[in-house]
Write a protein that holds these residues in place. Structure first.
Motif, short mmCIF file in Angstrom:
data_model
loop_
_atom_site.label_atom_id
_atom_site.label_comp_id
_atom_site.label_asym_id
_atom_site.label_seq_id
_atom_site.Cartn_x
_atom_site.Cartn_y
_atom_site.Cartn_z
N LYS A 171 0.81 -1.21 0.00
CA LYS A 171 0.00 0.00 0.00
C LYS A 171 0.85 1.27 0.00
O LYS A 171 0.35 2.35 -0.32
N TRP A 172 2.12 1.16 0.38
CA TRP A 172 3.01 2.32 0.45
C TRP A 172 4.20 2.12 -0.47
O TRP A 172 4.72 1.01 -0.61
N TYR A 173 4.63 3.21 -1.08
CA TYR A 173 5.83 3.20 -1.91
C TYR A 173 6.66 4.43 -1.54
O TYR A 173 6.14 5.56 -1.52
N PHE A 174 7.95 4.22 -1.27
CA PHE A 174 8.85 5.28 -0.82
C PHE A 174 10.10 5.25 -1.70
O PHE A 174 10.72 4.21 -1.87
N ASN A 175 10.45 6.41 -2.30
CA ASN A 175 11.53 6.44 -3.28
C ASN A 175 12.42 7.67 -3.10
O ASN A 175 12.13 8.74 -3.64
N PRO A 176 13.50 7.54 -2.31
CA PRO A 176 14.49 8.62 -2.27
C PRO A 176 15.40 8.53 -3.49
O PRO A 176 15.76 7.43 -3.93
N SER A 177 15.77 9.67 -4.06
CA SER A 177 16.62 9.71 -5.26
C SER A 177 17.66 10.82 -5.13
O SER A 177 17.49 11.76 -4.35
N ILE A 178 18.70 10.69 -5.92
CA ILE A 178 19.67 11.76 -6.08
C ILE A 178 19.84 12.02 -7.56
O ILE A 178 20.07 11.09 -8.35
N GLY A 179 19.66 13.27 -7.95
CA GLY A 179 19.75 13.61 -9.36
C GLY A 179 20.69 14.78 -9.60
O GLY A 179 21.18 15.41 -8.65
N PHE A 180 20.92 15.05 -10.87
CA PHE A 180 21.74 16.19 -11.27
C PHE A 180 21.00 16.95 -12.35
O PHE A 180 20.32 16.37 -13.20
N GLY A 181 21.12 18.27 -12.31
CA GLY A 181 20.56 19.12 -13.34
C GLY A 181 21.63 19.56 -14.31
O GLY A 181 22.78 19.82 -13.91
N HIS A 182 21.29 19.63 -15.58
CA HIS A 182 22.23 20.02 -16.64
C HIS A 182 21.60 21.15 -17.45
O HIS A 182 20.42 21.11 -17.77
N GLY A 183 22.38 22.15 -17.77
CA GLY A 183 21.88 23.31 -18.49
C GLY A 183 22.42 24.59 -17.88
O GLY A 183 23.61 24.71 -17.62
N LYS A 184 21.50 25.53 -17.60
CA LYS A 184 21.90 26.81 -17.01
C LYS A 184 20.86 27.40 -16.07
O LYS A 184 20.99 28.54 -15.62
N LEU A 185 19.83 26.65 -15.75
CA LEU A 185 18.70 27.18 -15.00
C LEU A 185 19.11 27.70 -13.62
O LEU A 185 18.72 28.79 -13.21
N LEU A 186 19.89 26.92 -12.89
CA LEU A 186 20.28 27.32 -11.55
C LEU A 186 21.60 28.08 -11.51
O LEU A 186 21.79 28.97 -10.69
N SER A 187 22.52 27.71 -12.40
CA SER A 187 23.83 28.36 -12.40
C SER A 187 23.78 29.73 -13.06
O SER A 187 24.62 30.60 -12.78
N GLN A 188 22.78 29.93 -13.95
CA GLN A 188 22.62 31.21 -14.66
C GLN A 188 23.88 31.61 -15.40
O GLN A 188 24.27 32.78 -15.44
N THR A 189 24.55 30.62 -16.02
CA THR A 189 25.72 30.88 -16.84
C THR A 189 25.30 31.19 -18.27
O THR A 189 24.13 31.15 -18.61
N ALA A 190 26.29 31.45 -19.12
CA ALA A 190 25.98 31.81 -20.50
C ALA A 190 25.43 30.63 -21.28
O ALA A 190 24.62 30.80 -22.19
N GLY A 191 25.87 29.42 -20.97
CA GLY A 191 25.43 28.25 -21.71
C GLY A 191 25.43 27.01 -20.85
O GLY A 191 25.59 27.07 -19.62
#
Length: 216
Positions: free
Chosen positions: A73-93
């Protein structure tokens, strides 16, 4: 999420909401032993404001462990991920692994009730003086009218927890309800709607979110 324990599973989950736009989520799992799975995911964001006019768009990739309770009846899923692009770093590319994304996903499904909760922290790793960190979470409690239809409450929040420049803002804070249709083949569709209760006025006063879960 399907709480059954098949050896492998894969699903596509298209999502569109009025605050963040459209994304496609790919979800996969491999059974390590009964009630324990290796999970992996990718999120393909296509909102042009997350990159440079359609380039450098934000991509999430990650792995985790999924645990099913003895009564299934229960499902629990911890994850670790990485973001790629510029959304958080706000760099040029594009920057590979520009951010790290720990998250926790929880589902309950039994009898007349269903419940879903999620939280993810988006931490910038490669900012160059203009970066940001974000916190995303939602809580969705519901009631099953029958095996094909359910409805309930819906809360989702996305806000800045840190910015290099300026004041932190809540990007949106949605509070409303949802309707969900479930088919016999495991496919479901959920439509949420209601007011945006954030006082920061970054998005409109009303919101919608459409989401589908499609096992392959």
């Amino acid at each position: 999420m399907n709480l059954s324990c098949s050896k492998t599973s894969f699903a596509i989950m298209p999502i569109h909401n009025s605050g963040a736009g459209f994304n496609n989520v790919f979800l996969g799992s491999y059974e390590l032993k009964p009630r324990k799975k290796l999970t992996f995911y990718s999120v393909f964001w296509v909102n042009p404001s997350f990159g440079n006019q359609g380039k450098d768009l934000f991509l999430e990739t990650g792995i985790g462990l999924g645990f099913v309770s003895k009564n299934k009846k229960w499902y629990f899923n911890p994850s670790i991920g990485f973001g790629h692009g510029k959304l958080l770093s706000q760099t040029a590319g594009t920057k590979i692994a520009e951010s790290i994304i720990p998250s926790i996903f929880l589902v309950h499904n039994s009898g007349r009730f269903e419940f879903e909760a999620y939280t993810a922290f988006y931490k910038s790793l490669r900012g160059e003086g203009n970066s940001q960190d974000l916190l995303l979470n939602w809580v969705i409690p519901g009631f099953k009218v029958n095996k094909h239809l359910s409805l309930g409450g819906f809360y989702e929040h996305l806000g800045q927890t840190r910015v290099d420049n300026g004041e932190k803002v809540t990007l949106y804070q949605f509070l409303g309800g949802y309707l969900k249709a479930t088919l016999n083949n495991g496919v479901w569709f959920r439509f949420a709607f209601g007011p945006n209760i954030s006082n920061d006025n970054v998005n409109a006063d009303e919101f919608y979110k459409i989401q589908a879960f499609i096992p392959i």
